[in-house]
Scaffold this motif. Structure first.
Motif, PDB file in Angstrom:
ATOM      1  N   ARG A 114      15.603  14.293   7.411  1.00  0.00           N
ATOM      2  CA  ARG A 114      15.099  15.123   6.316  1.00  0.00           C
ATOM      3  C   ARG A 114      13.731  14.576   5.909  1.00  0.00           C
ATOM      4  NH1 ARG A 114      17.775  11.123   3.652  1.00  0.00           N
ATOM      5  NH2 ARG A 114      17.057  10.574   1.566  1.00  0.00           N
ATOM      6  N   ASP A 115      12.976  15.382   5.176  1.00  0.00           N
ATOM      7  CA  ASP A 115      11.673  14.943   4.676  1.00  0.00           C
ATOM      8  C   ASP A 115      11.889  14.186   3.364  1.00  0.00           C
ATOM      9  OD1 ASP A 115       9.101  14.527   3.900  1.00  0.00           O
ATOM     10  OD2 ASP A 115       8.514  16.639   3.872  1.00  0.00           O
ATOM     11  N   ILE A 116      11.582  12.896   3.364  1.00  0.00           N
ATOM     12  CA  ILE A 116      11.810  12.078   2.175  1.00  0.00           C
ATOM     13  C   ILE A 116      10.526  11.836   1.374  1.00  0.00           C
ATOM     14  CG2 ILE A 116      13.824  10.906   3.138  1.00  0.00           C
ATOM     15  CD1 ILE A 116      12.003   8.582   3.891  1.00  0.00           C
ATOM     16  N   THR A 117       9.451  12.497   1.780  1.00  0.00           N
ATOM     17  CA  THR A 117       8.159  12.256   1.129  1.00  0.00           C
ATOM     18  C   THR A 117       8.221  12.521  -0.365  1.00  0.00           C
ATOM     19  OG1 THR A 117       7.044  12.910   3.177  1.00  0.00           O
ATOM     20  CG2 THR A 117       5.701  12.803   1.188  1.00  0.00           C
ATOM     21  N   ALA A 118       8.736  13.668  -0.755  1.00  0.00           N
ATOM     22  CA  ALA A 118       8.769  14.023  -2.175  1.00  0.00           C
ATOM     23  C   ALA A 118       9.669  13.070  -2.958  1.00  0.00           C
ATOM     24  CB  ALA A 118       9.244  15.460  -2.349  1.00  0.00           C
ATOM     25  N   GLU A 119      10.819  12.682  -2.374  1.00  0.00           N
ATOM     26  CA  GLU A 119      11.735  11.751  -3.042  1.00  0.00           C
ATOM     27  C   GLU A 119      11.051  10.409  -3.316  1.00  0.00           C
ATOM     28  OE1 GLU A 119      15.666  11.115  -1.359  1.00  0.00           O
ATOM     29  OE2 GLU A 119      15.407  12.950  -0.185  1.00  0.00           O
ATOM     30  N   TYR A 120      10.368   9.903  -2.314  1.00  0.00           N
ATOM     31  CA  TYR A 120       9.765   8.577  -2.458  1.00  0.00           C
ATOM     32  C   TYR A 120       8.526   8.623  -3.345  1.00  0.00           C
ATOM     33  CZ  TYR A 120      12.942   6.609   1.015  1.00  0.00           C
ATOM     34  OH  TYR A 120      14.061   6.168   1.681  1.00  0.00           O
ATOM     35  N   GLU A 202      15.772  -1.024   6.244  1.00  0.00           N
ATOM     36  CA  GLU A 202      16.112  -1.387   7.619  1.00  0.00           C
ATOM     37  C   GLU A 202      16.087  -0.173   8.540  1.00  0.00           C
ATOM     38  OE1 GLU A 202      19.751  -3.448  10.184  1.00  0.00           O
ATOM     39  OE2 GLU A 202      20.085  -2.792   8.120  1.00  0.00           O
ATOM     40  N   TYR A 203      15.087  -0.110   9.416  1.00  0.00           N
ATOM     41  CA  TYR A 203      15.051   0.910  10.451  1.00  0.00           C
ATOM     42  C   TYR A 203      15.355   0.307  11.822  1.00  0.00           C
ATOM     43  CZ  TYR A 203      10.608  -0.794  12.287  1.00  0.00           C
ATOM     44  OH  TYR A 203       9.638  -1.569  12.874  1.00  0.00           O
ATOM     45  N   ASP A 204      15.423  -1.026  11.882  1.00  0.00           N
ATOM     46  CA  ASP A 204      15.611  -1.742  13.136  1.00  0.00           C
ATOM     47  C   ASP A 204      16.354  -3.044  12.807  1.00  0.00           C
ATOM     48  OD1 ASP A 204      14.691  -3.854  15.224  1.00  0.00           O
ATOM     49  OD2 ASP A 204      13.997  -1.986  16.130  1.00  0.00           O
ATOM     50  N   PRO A 205      17.243  -3.523  13.689  1.00  0.00           N
ATOM     51  CA  PRO A 205      17.976  -4.758  13.398  1.00  0.00           C
ATOM     52  C   PRO A 205      17.089  -5.970  13.126  1.00  0.00           C
ATOM     53  CG  PRO A 205      19.010  -3.600  15.215  1.00  0.00           C
ATOM     54  CD  PRO A 205      17.725  -2.855  14.917  1.00  0.00           C
ATOM     55  N   LYS A 206      15.843  -5.954  13.603  1.00  0.00           N
ATOM     56  CA  LYS A 206      14.972  -7.099  13.352  1.00  0.00           C
ATOM     57  C   LYS A 206      14.684  -7.265  11.863  1.00  0.00           C
ATOM     58  CE  LYS A 206      10.761  -4.387  14.335  1.00  0.00           C
ATOM     59  NZ  LYS A 206       9.661  -4.179  15.296  1.00  0.00           N
ATOM     60  N   VAL A 207      14.736  -6.168  11.110  1.00  0.00           N
ATOM     61  CA  VAL A 207      14.515  -6.259   9.663  1.00  0.00           C
ATOM     62  C   VAL A 207      15.668  -7.010   9.010  1.00  0.00           C
ATOM     63  CG1 VAL A 207      14.270  -4.931   7.533  1.00  0.00           C
ATOM     64  CG2 VAL A 207      13.079  -4.192   9.603  1.00  0.00           C
ATOM     65  N   ALA A 222      17.380   2.855   6.363  1.00  0.00           N
ATOM     66  CA  ALA A 222      16.338   3.871   6.497  1.00  0.00           C
ATOM     67  C   ALA A 222      16.904   5.222   6.078  1.00  0.00           C
ATOM     68  CB  ALA A 222      15.843   3.928   7.938  1.00  0.00           C
ATOM     69  N   GLY A 223      16.122   5.963   5.304  1.00  0.00           N
ATOM     70  CA  GLY A 223      16.577   7.251   4.802  1.00  0.00           C
ATOM     71  C   GLY A 223      17.310   7.185   3.491  1.00  0.00           C
ATOM     72  N   VAL A 224      17.377   5.992   2.873  1.00  0.00           N
ATOM     73  CA  VAL A 224      18.026   5.867   1.578  1.00  0.00           C
ATOM     74  C   VAL A 224      17.408   6.878   0.608  1.00  0.00           C
ATOM     75  CG1 VAL A 224      16.413   4.037   0.840  1.00  0.00           C
ATOM     76  CG2 VAL A 224      18.646   4.246  -0.262  1.00  0.00           C
ATOM     77  N   ASP A 225      18.232   7.454  -0.257  1.00  0.00           N
ATOM     78  CA  ASP A 225      17.718   8.477  -1.173  1.00  0.00           C
ATOM     79  C   ASP A 225      16.812   7.850  -2.232  1.00  0.00           C
ATOM     80  OD1 ASP A 225      19.347   8.273  -3.944  1.00  0.00           O
ATOM     81  OD2 ASP A 225      20.669   7.762  -2.279  1.00  0.00           O
ATOM     82  N   GLY A 226      15.952   8.661  -2.798  1.00  0.00           N
ATOM     83  CA  GLY A 226      14.943   8.174  -3.727  1.00  0.00           C
ATOM     84  C   GLY A 226      15.519   7.544  -4.981  1.00  0.00           C
ATOM     85  N   ASP A 227      16.627   8.071  -5.502  1.00  0.00           N
ATOM     86  CA  ASP A 227      17.225   7.501  -6.712  1.00  0.00           C
ATOM     87  C   ASP A 227      17.775   6.103  -6.450  1.00  0.00           C
ATOM     88  OD1 ASP A 227      16.640   9.710  -8.279  1.00  0.00           O
ATOM     89  OD2 ASP A 227      18.594  10.664  -7.929  1.00  0.00           O
ATOM     90  N   THR A 228      18.467   5.937  -5.327  1.00  0.00           N
ATOM     91  CA  THR A 228      18.990   4.612  -4.981  1.00  0.00           C
ATOM     92  C   THR A 228      17.850   3.632  -4.746  1.00  0.00           C
ATOM     93  OG1 THR A 228      20.973   5.583  -3.989  1.00  0.00           O
ATOM     94  CG2 THR A 228      20.426   3.322  -3.351  1.00  0.00           C
ATOM     95  N   LEU A 229      16.802   4.114  -4.098  1.00  0.00           N
ATOM     96  CA  LEU A 229      15.639   3.252  -3.869  1.00  0.00           C
ATOM     97  C   LEU A 229      15.045   2.800  -5.198  1.00  0.00           C
ATOM     98  CD1 LEU A 229      13.594   1.952  -1.953  1.00  0.00           C
ATOM     99  CD2 LEU A 229      12.317   4.122  -1.985  1.00  0.00           C
ATOM    100  N   TYR A 230      14.869   3.722  -6.136  1.00  0.00           N
ATOM    101  CA  TYR A 230      14.306   3.341  -7.433  1.00  0.00           C
ATOM    102  C   TYR A 230      15.209   2.340  -8.155  1.00  0.00           C
ATOM    103  CZ  TYR A 230      12.968   3.206 -12.255  1.00  0.00           C
ATOM    104  OH  TYR A 230      12.609   2.735 -13.490  1.00  0.00           O
ATOM    105  N   ASP A 231      16.513   2.607  -8.179  1.00  0.00           N
ATOM    106  CA  ASP A 231      17.433   1.703  -8.878  1.00  0.00           C
ATOM    107  C   ASP A 231      17.375   0.293  -8.286  1.00  0.00           C
ATOM    108  OD1 ASP A 231      18.237   3.775 -10.516  1.00  0.00           O
ATOM    109  OD2 ASP A 231      20.052   4.218  -9.367  1.00  0.00           O
TER     110      ASP A 231
END
Length: 267
Positions: A114-120, A202-207, A222-231
């Protein structure tokens, strides 16, 4: 091989050409994997079995080396060479230094369904309004990241910085932030080296492997929703000084590991 079908054949092919020309090959402080296909595992096993020296930057890579059948007892667990860098001054660092409180994002384009630009972008605006701090979007790899950083900055009223500079200058810019939100591995390495706490995506195990070595607690998929990211960012911001102190305990050891890796490859 998650970054592309040709990634493993390209790098192992370069190593094969070097060996054919009788040029010594050293594997220098690398992360290994993921290797999801039998063909990729075969290529890596062949290439690393024939290298003159192998040093890896995390224990998961060492385990994967054994798993794919590389039988050698001279593999060293070291640290990423970036831990040996010293920060350098730059105009970008001075621009950020003059701001009171900075959360720096180091994102990369990544397909998450999905496009996460607006969320982030909304997350960044909330950081500016609710936490009362500045937001900077850093393009660690400008050819891939700059368009995204500029779009995020424009949507959120933040600032974008292109890291078309030396690694030392990039470290200097990171050191001026009070919290890093990083997808790019080296944004998280630079954050740890500079004593800046981080929220990792995390988009890769190296992270994940890096976070475990440096003690980064806040790790999101990777792809975590914007609200969880902010919290998560808000929680990390509220305890940033404690996170900084905890992280510092592991960094001296990693700096020594980076120096050891360089000494090995040059010896």
């Amino acid at each position: 091989d998650v970054t592309g079908r040709l990634t493993v054949p390209y790098y192992t092919g370069v190593m094969a050409i070097a060996r054919a020309l009788r040029v010594p090959v050293a594997v220098y402080a690398q992360g290994l994997g993921p290797l999801n296909t039998g063909f990729a595992r075969f290529l890596v096993k062949t290439a690393l079995s024939g290298a003159r020296m192998v040093s890896l930057r995390d224990s998961e890579s060492v385990e994967l080396l054994r798993e794919i059948g590389v039988a050698r007892d001279d593999v060293s667990l070291v640290a990423d060479p970036a831990f040996a860098l010293a920060p350098k001054d730059s105009a970008a660092a001075r621009r950020i230094e003059n701001r009171e409180g900075v959360v720096m994002f180091a994102l990369r384009p990544w397909e998450v369904g999905r496009d996460i630009t607006a969320e982030y972008a909304l997350c960044a605006r909330r950081i500016r309004v609710e936490l009362g701090v500045e937001v900077v979007f850093a393009a660690f790899q400008p050819s891939a990241d700059l368009a995204l950083a500029k779009e995020m900055a424009e949507l959120s009223g933040a600032m974008a910085v292109s890291f078309d500079m030396t690694p030392g200058q990039a470290l200097g810019v990171v050191s001026k932030a009070q919290l890093i939100v990083g997808m790019r591995l080296h944004s998280l390495i630079f954050a740890a080296s500079a004593g800046v706490p981080a929220v990792a995506i995390e988009y890769d195990p190296k992270v994940r492997a890096l976070c475990e070595r440096v003690g980064t607690r806040h790790l999101l998929p990777a792809g975590v929703d914007g609200d969880t990211l902010y919290d998560t960012i808000a929680r990390a911001w509220s305890v940033r000084e404690r996170l900084r102190a905890e992280q510092a305990l592991s960094v001296d050891e990693l700096r020594e590991g980076a120096r050891m890796a360089t000494e090995q490859v040059l010896s």
